[in-house]
Structures are given as C-alpha cells and as structure tokens.
Design a protein around this motif. Structure first.
Motif, PDB file in Angstrom:
ATOM      1  N   PRO A  72      -7.173  16.112  12.923  1.00 44.52           N
ATOM      2  CA  PRO A  72      -6.973  15.142  11.858  1.00 44.52           C
ATOM      3  C   PRO A  72      -5.763  15.501  11.002  1.00 44.52           C
ATOM      4  CG  PRO A  72      -8.835  16.577  11.362  1.00 44.52           C
ATOM      5  CD  PRO A  72      -8.447  16.851  12.785  1.00 44.52           C
ATOM      6  N   ARG A  73      -5.004  14.470  10.630  1.00 43.34           N
ATOM      7  CA  ARG A  73      -3.814  14.688   9.834  1.00 43.34           C
ATOM      8  C   ARG A  73      -4.165  14.618   8.355  1.00 43.34           C
ATOM      9  NH1 ARG A  73       1.060  10.616  10.678  1.00 43.34           N
ATOM     10  NH2 ARG A  73      -0.509   9.194   9.821  1.00 43.34           N
ATOM     11  N   THR A  74      -3.821  15.670   7.621  1.00 44.82           N
ATOM     12  CA  THR A  74      -4.084  15.710   6.192  1.00 44.82           C
ATOM     13  C   THR A  74      -2.927  15.067   5.456  1.00 44.82           C
ATOM     14  OG1 THR A  74      -5.319  17.780   6.417  1.00 44.82           O
ATOM     15  CG2 THR A  74      -4.534  17.209   4.211  1.00 44.82           C
ATOM     16  N   PRO A  75      -3.186  14.022   4.684  1.00 37.71           N
ATOM     17  CA  PRO A  75      -2.081  13.377   3.978  1.00 37.71           C
ATOM     18  C   PRO A  75      -1.433  14.331   2.987  1.00 37.71           C
ATOM     19  CG  PRO A  75      -4.192  12.571   3.175  1.00 37.71           C
ATOM     20  CD  PRO A  75      -4.491  13.400   4.381  1.00 37.71           C
ATOM     21  N   MET A  76      -0.099  14.305   2.938  1.00 38.97           N
ATOM     22  CA  MET A  76       0.636  15.153   2.019  1.00 38.97           C
ATOM     23  C   MET A  76       0.828  14.417   0.699  1.00 38.97           C
ATOM     24  SD  MET A  76       1.115  17.929   3.632  1.00 38.97           S
ATOM     25  CE  MET A  76       2.352  18.742   2.623  1.00 38.97           C
ATOM     26  N   PRO A  77       0.677  15.137  -0.419  1.00 35.70           N
ATOM     27  CA  PRO A  77       0.891  14.467  -1.695  1.00 35.70           C
ATOM     28  C   PRO A  77       2.341  14.051  -1.864  1.00 35.70           C
ATOM     29  CG  PRO A  77       0.617  16.841  -2.006  1.00 35.70           C
ATOM     30  CD  PRO A  77       0.303  16.556  -0.580  1.00 35.70           C
ATOM     31  N   GLN A  78       2.541  12.893  -2.476  1.00 38.25           N
ATOM     32  CA  GLN A  78       3.875  12.395  -2.788  1.00 38.25           C
ATOM     33  C   GLN A  78       4.197  12.773  -4.230  1.00 38.25           C
ATOM     34  OE1 GLN A  78       5.662  10.849  -0.406  1.00 38.25           O
ATOM     35  NE2 GLN A  78       3.950  10.996   1.024  1.00 38.25           N
ATOM     36  N   ARG A  79       5.427  13.233  -4.461  1.00 41.97           N
ATOM     37  CA  ARG A  79       5.811  13.652  -5.810  1.00 41.97           C
ATOM     38  C   ARG A  79       6.933  12.790  -6.341  1.00 41.97           C
ATOM     39  NH1 ARG A  79       3.319  18.225  -7.405  1.00 41.97           N
ATOM     40  NH2 ARG A  79       2.303  19.446  -5.773  1.00 41.97           N
ATOM     41  N   SER A  80       6.807  12.400  -7.611  1.00 42.25           N
ATOM     42  CA  SER A  80       7.832  11.582  -8.249  1.00 42.25           C
ATOM     43  C   SER A  80       8.768  12.482  -9.044  1.00 42.25           C
ATOM     44  CB  SER A  80       7.176  10.544  -9.166  1.00 42.25           C
ATOM     45  OG  SER A  80       6.428  11.186 -10.181  1.00 42.25           O
ATOM     46  N   GLY A  81       9.807  11.877  -9.606  1.00 43.67           N
ATOM     47  CA  GLY A  81      10.791  12.650 -10.333  1.00 43.67           C
ATOM     48  C   GLY A  81      10.239  13.329 -11.570  1.00 43.67           C
ATOM     49  N   ASP A  82       9.139  12.807 -12.149  1.00 47.33           N
ATOM     50  CA  ASP A  82       8.566  13.426 -13.343  1.00 47.33           C
ATOM     51  C   ASP A  82       7.525  14.477 -13.004  1.00 47.33           C
ATOM     52  OD1 ASP A  82       6.550  11.837 -12.393  1.00 47.33           O
ATOM     53  OD2 ASP A  82       6.356  10.592 -14.179  1.00 47.33           O
ATOM     54  N   GLY A  83       7.399  14.818 -11.728  1.00 39.36           N
ATOM     55  CA  GLY A  83       6.476  15.873 -11.319  1.00 39.36           C
ATOM     56  C   GLY A  83       5.087  15.406 -10.987  1.00 39.36           C
ATOM     57  N   LYS A  84       4.801  14.107 -11.125  1.00 41.36           N
ATOM     58  CA  LYS A  84       3.464  13.591 -10.803  1.00 41.36           C
ATOM     59  C   LYS A  84       3.230  13.635  -9.302  1.00 41.36           C
ATOM     60  CE  LYS A  84       2.564   9.135 -10.868  1.00 41.36           C
ATOM     61  NZ  LYS A  84       2.249   7.773 -11.346  1.00 41.36           N
ATOM     62  N   ALA A  85       2.053  14.107  -8.883  1.00 38.57           N
ATOM     63  CA  ALA A  85       1.687  14.148  -7.469  1.00 38.57           C
ATOM     64  C   ALA A  85       0.638  13.074  -7.204  1.00 38.57           C
ATOM     65  CB  ALA A  85       1.127  15.518  -7.096  1.00 38.57           C
ATOM     66  N   VAL A  86       0.800  12.358  -6.089  1.00 38.28           N
ATOM     67  CA  VAL A  86      -0.137  11.304  -5.702  1.00 38.28           C
ATOM     68  C   VAL A  86      -0.626  11.596  -4.296  1.00 38.28           C
ATOM     69  CG1 VAL A  86      -0.473   8.831  -5.344  1.00 38.28           C
ATOM     70  CG2 VAL A  86       1.088   9.625  -7.130  1.00 38.28           C
ATOM     71  N   LEU A  87      -1.939  11.721  -4.139  1.00 34.51           N
ATOM     72  CA  LEU A  87      -2.535  12.014  -2.835  1.00 34.51           C
ATOM     73  C   LEU A  87      -3.354  10.821  -2.370  1.00 34.51           C
ATOM     74  CD1 LEU A  87      -3.151  14.076  -0.559  1.00 34.51           C
ATOM     75  CD2 LEU A  87      -5.163  14.759  -1.885  1.00 34.51           C
ATOM     76  N   THR A  90       0.827  -1.199   0.000  1.00 39.72           N
ATOM     77  CA  THR A  90       0.000   0.000   0.000  1.00 39.72           C
ATOM     78  C   THR A  90       0.866   1.254   0.000  1.00 39.72           C
ATOM     79  OG1 THR A  90      -1.817  -1.117   1.152  1.00 39.72           O
ATOM     80  CG2 THR A  90      -1.755   1.278   1.282  1.00 39.72           C
ATOM     81  N   ALA A  91       1.922   1.259   0.827  1.00 41.17           N
ATOM     82  CA  ALA A  91       2.820   2.421   0.892  1.00 41.17           C
ATOM     83  C   ALA A  91       3.469   2.677  -0.463  1.00 41.17           C
ATOM     84  CB  ALA A  91       3.887   2.199   1.965  1.00 41.17           C
ATOM     85  N   ARG A  92       3.888   1.619  -1.134  1.00 37.50           N
ATOM     86  CA  ARG A  92       4.527   1.773  -2.445  1.00 37.50           C
ATOM     87  C   ARG A  92       3.541   2.301  -3.479  1.00 37.50           C
ATOM     88  NH1 ARG A  92       4.416  -1.425  -6.729  1.00 37.50           N
ATOM     89  NH2 ARG A  92       3.654  -3.259  -5.595  1.00 37.50           N
ATOM     90  N   GLU A  93       2.336   1.717  -3.536  1.00 36.77           N
ATOM     91  CA  GLU A  93       1.362   2.118  -4.543  1.00 36.77           C
ATOM     92  C   GLU A  93       0.847   3.535  -4.308  1.00 36.77           C
ATOM     93  OE1 GLU A  93      -1.409  -1.023  -4.170  1.00 36.77           O
ATOM     94  OE2 GLU A  93      -0.330  -2.362  -5.553  1.00 36.77           O
ATOM     95  N   GLN A  94       0.723   3.935  -3.042  1.00 31.26           N
ATOM     96  CA  GLN A  94       0.275   5.288  -2.749  1.00 31.26           C
ATOM     97  C   GLN A  94       1.283   6.331  -3.226  1.00 31.26           C
ATOM     98  OE1 GLN A  94      -0.531   5.201   1.463  1.00 31.26           O
ATOM     99  NE2 GLN A  94      -2.667   4.665   1.169  1.00 31.26           N
ATOM    100  N   ARG A  95       2.518   5.923  -3.389  1.00 28.70           N
ATOM    101  CA  ARG A  95       3.554   6.826  -3.871  1.00 28.70           C
ATOM    102  C   ARG A  95       3.780   6.685  -5.370  1.00 28.70           C
ATOM    103  NH1 ARG A  95       3.442   5.927   1.037  1.00 28.70           N
ATOM    104  NH2 ARG A  95       4.338   7.271   2.622  1.00 28.70           N
ATOM    105  N   GLY A  96       2.964   5.856  -6.006  1.00 31.81           N
ATOM    106  CA  GLY A  96       3.077   5.674  -7.443  1.00 31.81           C
ATOM    107  C   GLY A  96       4.362   4.998  -7.862  1.00 31.81           C
ATOM    108  N   ALA A  97       4.984   4.233  -6.964  1.00 31.09           N
ATOM    109  CA  ALA A  97       6.267   3.587  -7.249  1.00 31.09           C
ATOM    110  C   ALA A  97       6.059   2.166  -7.746  1.00 31.09           C
ATOM    111  CB  ALA A  97       7.143   3.573  -6.003  1.00 31.09           C
ATOM    112  N   THR A  98       6.951   1.706  -8.598  1.00 30.69           N
ATOM    113  CA  THR A  98       6.931   0.334  -9.082  1.00 30.69           C
ATOM    114  C   THR A  98       7.958  -0.487  -8.313  1.00 30.69           C
ATOM    115  OG1 THR A  98       8.618   0.748 -10.767  1.00 30.69           O
ATOM    116  CG2 THR A  98       6.324   1.150 -11.387  1.00 30.69           C
ATOM    117  N   LEU A  99       7.828  -1.808  -8.403  1.00 27.81           N
ATOM    118  CA  LEU A  99       8.810  -2.675  -7.764  1.00 27.81           C
ATOM    119  C   LEU A  99      10.208  -2.421  -8.320  1.00 27.81           C
ATOM    120  CD1 LEU A  99       6.849  -6.060  -7.648  1.00 27.81           C
ATOM    121  CD2 LEU A  99       7.388  -4.575  -5.715  1.00 27.81           C
TER     122      LEU A  99
END
Length: 213
Positions: free
Chosen positions: A93-108, A29-38
C-alpha cells in the motif's frame, strides 16, 4: 469512399467526453488536498481563477496544455486525472505523502476517492507571536472541522472563534473562512471533512434506553 456518395459517417468519442468531464472533480480534489486556492493555482499556472472554476465544475473541458500545467502544479500524472492509473498493489500500500505550502502548513490526504465527502489532516507550525487575522476564502461546499491538538483560530465571516483540542465546528463554506495557529505555543493539528454543497455529516446516535426489537 471519397466523393459525393452522400453517406453520413458518425464518429464516436469512445468515452473521451466522459473522461474529460470526470477530470473536473479530480482536479478540484487534487487542489483541495494540497490546501491550494483557485487564486494560488492561478498565480502558479497563469490560468485564470474563473477558467479553473469552470473546469472543476464541468462547465468547460480542459485542453491538453491546461491539463499538463495542472498535473505539474499538483504533482500528479495525467493517468491519475483520467482515472486510468493502475491500481495500487494491495501487498504494498502506498502511504500518501503530506503536501507542504509556503507557510509551512502540512496537508495529509486521508481519502483517495473522487466525489462525495473527503477528509484530510492539517498541521500548522508553531508561531512565536500572535498572528494576524487569517486570510479568508469562500467556495461551494460544507465543512466539518475537528481540532486534535493545540488551539486553532477560525475566522468565520465576522466571527472569531478559538477552538481547543476536541472541539468541532461545522459551516457552509460559502461563508468566508480562514484558520491560523492561535499561538504562541506549539503546532496545531486538525481534521477536515469536506463535501459538496448540501452534503453534510449525519450524526446517528443509538437510543440505548430502548431494548432491541
């Protein structure tokens, strides 16, 4: 007592095995929420994709060294991986921060629980020129995708689809797939709901033509 008493001592793990087994889905779940691949995680940590896959599916127990590497890569604590982190104060309540990848994509991330369906919002930045065909990946699971704004290029197997705001796609993620901003133009925003293999959304439409019984 030491010596040859012949007594047998049984040592229990006090739930350690269960805790380690539960870490696999949390890591996935942590990996997919960050848009990361194996493959991407493997490059960042030096852990092979096959080892990461076996850990996520519970076929291999992670070592402490591996857990420390993955916790650092995902920006989470060992308590969160073990499910022992203190609950978030309801008054703050804690607001989740968007994760950003090297290509600029943001994942919330939009859901916080492990297992079952989970959802997150993706934002692809604007592009100045038509992009190359999206890089494709495949994995177990089922995905529902809805475009909120802009035009999204979905490369699904041999098909190339351009989805506009309000359009939805559903597909088995074992089919190679990838997305990109269909630009040029503005950014693209879209929602993704992802579930384990075989778990799909189940639309339910009330029959308004019949009276209540």
């Amino acid at each position: 007592m030491a010596g040859g008493s012949g007594a047998t001592v049984t040592v229990t793990d006090d739930g350690i095995s269960d805790t380690l087994a539960a870490m696999g889905p949390r890591l996935r779940t942590a990996r997919e929420q960050r848009g990361a691949t194996l493959t991407g995680v493997s490059r960042a940590t030096g852990i092979s994709p096959s080892t990461l896959s076996r850990i996520e599916t519970g076929r291999r127990k992670p070592t402490l060294e591996v857990l420390l590497q993955l916790a650092k890569a995902y920006g989470i604590s060992l308590d969160e991986l073990a499910g022992t982190a203190p609950p978030v104060d309801a008054a703050r309540p804690r607001t989740p921060m968007p994760q950003r990848s090297g290509d600029g994509k943001a994942v919330l991330p939009l859901t916080r629980y492990v297992g079952g369906l989970h959802a997150h919002k993706h934002v692809l930045p604007a592009v100045d020129a038509p992009p190359a065909r999206p890089r494709q990946v495949s994995h177990d699971g089922y995905e529902w995708l809805c475009v909120l704004y802009g035009r999204l290029w979905l490369a699904l197997g041999e098909q190339d689809l351009v989805l506009s705001a309000g359009e939805v796609a559903e597909f088995d993620t074992r089919t190679a797939h990838g997305v990109a901003n269909a630009g040029p133009g503005g950014p693209v925003e879209y929602l993704i709901m992802f579930g384990p293999q075989g778990e799909r959304l189940r639309p339910r439409t009330p029959d308004l033509g019949r009276g209540a019984r």
